[in-house]
Design a protein around this motif. Sequence first.
Motif, PDB file in Angstrom:
ATOM      1  N   HIS A  69      -0.921   4.033   5.051  1.00  0.00           N
ATOM      2  CA  HIS A  69      -1.899   4.881   4.363  1.00  0.00           C
ATOM      3  C   HIS A  69      -3.006   4.043   3.735  1.00  0.00           C
ATOM      4  CE1 HIS A  69      -0.397   8.984   4.685  1.00  0.00           C
ATOM      5  NE2 HIS A  69       0.833   8.502   4.575  1.00  0.00           N
ATOM      6  N   LEU A  70      -2.634   2.915   3.156  1.00  0.00           N
ATOM      7  CA  LEU A  70      -3.640   2.068   2.524  1.00  0.00           C
ATOM      8  C   LEU A  70      -4.556   1.428   3.560  1.00  0.00           C
ATOM      9  CD1 LEU A  70      -4.417   1.160  -0.362  1.00  0.00           C
ATOM     10  CD2 LEU A  70      -3.105  -0.913   0.066  1.00  0.00           C
ATOM     11  N   ALA A 116      -7.043   4.103   4.840  1.00  0.00           N
ATOM     12  CA  ALA A 116      -7.911   4.740   3.838  1.00  0.00           C
ATOM     13  C   ALA A 116      -9.288   4.091   3.824  1.00  0.00           C
ATOM     14  CB  ALA A 116      -7.270   4.629   2.456  1.00  0.00           C
ATOM     15  N   HIS A 122     -11.397   4.372   1.133  1.00  0.00           N
ATOM     16  CA  HIS A 122     -11.500   3.818  -0.223  1.00  0.00           C
ATOM     17  C   HIS A 122     -10.103   3.384  -0.649  1.00  0.00           C
ATOM     18  CE1 HIS A 122     -15.604   5.223  -0.524  1.00  0.00           C
ATOM     19  NE2 HIS A 122     -15.211   6.435  -0.120  1.00  0.00           N
ATOM     20  N   ARG A 123      -9.818   2.131  -0.394  1.00  0.00           N
ATOM     21  CA  ARG A 123      -8.456   1.638  -0.612  1.00  0.00           C
ATOM     22  C   ARG A 123      -8.064   1.602  -2.088  1.00  0.00           C
ATOM     23  NH1 ARG A 123      -8.756  -3.151   3.892  1.00  0.00           N
ATOM     24  NH2 ARG A 123      -8.551  -1.786   5.687  1.00  0.00           N
ATOM     25  N   ARG A 132      -9.118   3.565  -4.473  1.00  0.00           N
ATOM     26  CA  ARG A 132      -8.824   4.922  -4.940  1.00  0.00           C
ATOM     27  C   ARG A 132      -7.460   5.381  -4.447  1.00  0.00           C
ATOM     28  NH1 ARG A 132     -14.761   7.452  -3.745  1.00  0.00           N
ATOM     29  NH2 ARG A 132     -15.835   6.340  -5.413  1.00  0.00           N
ATOM     30  N   MET A 133      -7.155   5.039  -3.200  1.00  0.00           N
ATOM     31  CA  MET A 133      -5.833   5.372  -2.667  1.00  0.00           C
ATOM     32  C   MET A 133      -4.733   4.643  -3.448  1.00  0.00           C
ATOM     33  SD  MET A 133      -3.634   6.694  -0.600  1.00  0.00           S
ATOM     34  CE  MET A 133      -4.304   7.354   0.885  1.00  0.00           C
ATOM     35  N   THR A 168      -3.871   6.341  -6.798  1.00  0.00           N
ATOM     36  CA  THR A 168      -3.320   7.699  -6.797  1.00  0.00           C
ATOM     37  C   THR A 168      -1.874   7.657  -7.293  1.00  0.00           C
ATOM     38  OG1 THR A 168      -2.607   7.478  -4.503  1.00  0.00           O
ATOM     39  CG2 THR A 168      -4.773   8.481  -4.889  1.00  0.00           C
ATOM     40  N   TRP A 206       0.714   9.165  -6.173  1.00  0.00           N
ATOM     41  CA  TRP A 206       1.659   9.045  -5.062  1.00  0.00           C
ATOM     42  C   TRP A 206       1.881   7.593  -4.692  1.00  0.00           C
ATOM     43  CZ3 TRP A 206       0.811   6.861  -0.254  1.00  0.00           C
ATOM     44  CH2 TRP A 206       1.837   7.023   0.680  1.00  0.00           C
ATOM     45  N   PHE A 207       0.796   6.836  -4.548  1.00  0.00           N
ATOM     46  CA  PHE A 207       0.931   5.450  -4.126  1.00  0.00           C
ATOM     47  C   PHE A 207       1.578   4.600  -5.224  1.00  0.00           C
ATOM     48  CE2 PHE A 207      -0.180   1.174  -2.934  1.00  0.00           C
ATOM     49  CZ  PHE A 207      -0.087   1.209  -1.546  1.00  0.00           C
TER      50      PHE A 207
END
Length: 196
Positions: A42-43, A46, A48-49, A51-52, A55, A57-58
């Motif tokens: 997911h990273l 993404a 915008h890493r 921002r991910m 989050t 969740w991360f």
Amino acid sequence: MAWTHARLVMQNFGERFHFRLELYVIAAIAMVLIMMVLGLLHLGLATHRMRMFLTPWFLQTLLSVTMCIGFLLIIVQTGAQVNDKMEQHSQTMCSHALRLSRKVEYFRIHLLSENDEIIRTELSEKAEHLNAVADKLESMRAVIDTNTELKPFKIFGFTAQSSLTMSILTTAVSFYVILISLLSNREGQLLSALGE
């Protein structure tokens, strides 16, 4: 002897938990690997890493990975210490048995050259006593080496050793290094993203 009997009692008492512990370890390994792969995937995809990364969740995934790795490290390192202690006790009993055997031989040599009946009786009694103690130590060492309940502690089929702990730690460090390299794809990008 006390250590060997205590170990037998602990092994018999804890045998019913061994299967459960292995299930916990298998579940922790599976969770760590799945969360690592999903998090990095997911990273990596993404746009915008940072921002991910920030989050909930991360961050929860990162915390779960860290806690599972800590759990695995504690279990494996504790098992490695138990195995090391068992090997030390086996070697100690063996060395004591050899030392007593040398003393028995020493008394028997003196027994052959002694003419006084009282001293011969004392030397004979000492030799018999030490020989009985050496036999007892040898039998206890055999219990440690051959009894199935005293076999080395295994986790997920692998003998618990410090090298296994280092392998888990190396995997964790690799994950965090890849994570940091993804966040700072170009020099200064991480700092600028944090500034935003």
